[in-house]
Design an enzyme around this catalytic site. Sequence first.
Site: not given
Ligand code: PMP
Length: 285
Positions: A33, A148, A180, A205
Site C-alpha cells: 500500500y 510496505k 522506527e 520503511l
Molecule cells: N515507517 C513505517 C513503519 C510506516 O508505516 C510509515 C508510514 N507509512 C513510515 C515509516 C513513514 O513513511 P512515509 O514518510 O513514507 O509516510
Amino acid sequence: MSRTVYVNGDFVPEAEAKVSVFDRGFLMADGVYEVTTVIGGKLVAFAGHMARLARSLAELAMAAPAGEAELLAIHRRLVEMNGLDEGLVYLQVTRGVADRDFAFPAAGTPPSLVLFTQKLAVLERETVRRGIRIALVPDLRWSRRDIKTVQLLYPSMAKMEARAKGCDDAWMVEDGLVTEGSSNNAYIVTHDGRIVTRHLGHAILHGITRKAVLGFAVEAGLVVEERAFSPDEAKAAKEAFITSASAFVTPVVEIDGVRIGEGIPGETVRRLRTIYIAESLATAI
Ligand code: PMP
C-alpha cells in the site's frame, strides 16, 4: 456523506465497494500500500510514493496494476469526486483473487487495486502543539520492513500497547537499538544539534517524508547522521521527533516516561516542520 471509492476500474459509493473473500490481500496479507497526503486538494510527494510502490511490487514479484500516469489520474479524480481538501489517499494493491494456496497464483492473475480518501487534519494538530509521548516496545515484525506490505498486525498491537501505557505511539527496539515508530520514522536531535535517524536497510520503511526532511535539514545547514541509536541515547537527547506522510514532522516530548529536553516541542523540530509544510505546499501536484 458517503465517499466514492475506487475498486478495480470503477468509482463506486463506499457501501458498494467490495472485494472478493478470495482476495489474497484478505487471506494472506499478500498486498502492498501507499498513503499520499492531500493539502489544498493537491497530492504531496506523489512521485516518491509511486516510486516506493513500484519497488514494493518488484520486491514481491507482484504485477503493477497500472502505470504512474493512470494512478495519478485515479488519485486526482478520487480527490475531486470526494471534494477532499485536506487528508489522504490510501492505495492498496494485492496479488489478486485465487483459491487459497500458499503458492502464488498463476502468472497473469490480475492484481486488485483499491483506493479511497480519508479526511484528516494534517496541518493543524493537537499532537504537534503538545508533542507526543512514546512507549518503547520490542520490534517483532518480519525482517523486510522496507517493503510496505499490509501486514500491519504487529504495528497495531505496538500502538495499542503504547496507548494502554497512556502514550500516543510506540517506537520499536531490536538488538538494543530503535528501528522506527509503529507507522513513522524515528529521530533524535543531539545536544550539539545533530539529527540522528536509523540508516536505510531492511530494518525500516524508507519513509518518503524521511527522505524529504533529511534533504531540507542538510539544506538548512544541519548535520544529519544516519545510524541507529539506543533507547538510552534517545532518552538523553535534546529533542526527538517522528516523520510520516500524515504526521509530517511531529515532536516527541517523552520516551518511556522520561522527559526529552524541556518536555516541550523543540526548536529544531518546529523549524523542520515549518520548512516541510512550506515545501509540501509549494510542490504538491
Ligand atoms: N515507517 C513505517 C513503519 C510506516 O508505516 C510509515 C508510514 N507509512 C513510515 C515509516 C513513514 O513513511 P512515509 O514518510 O513514507 O509516510
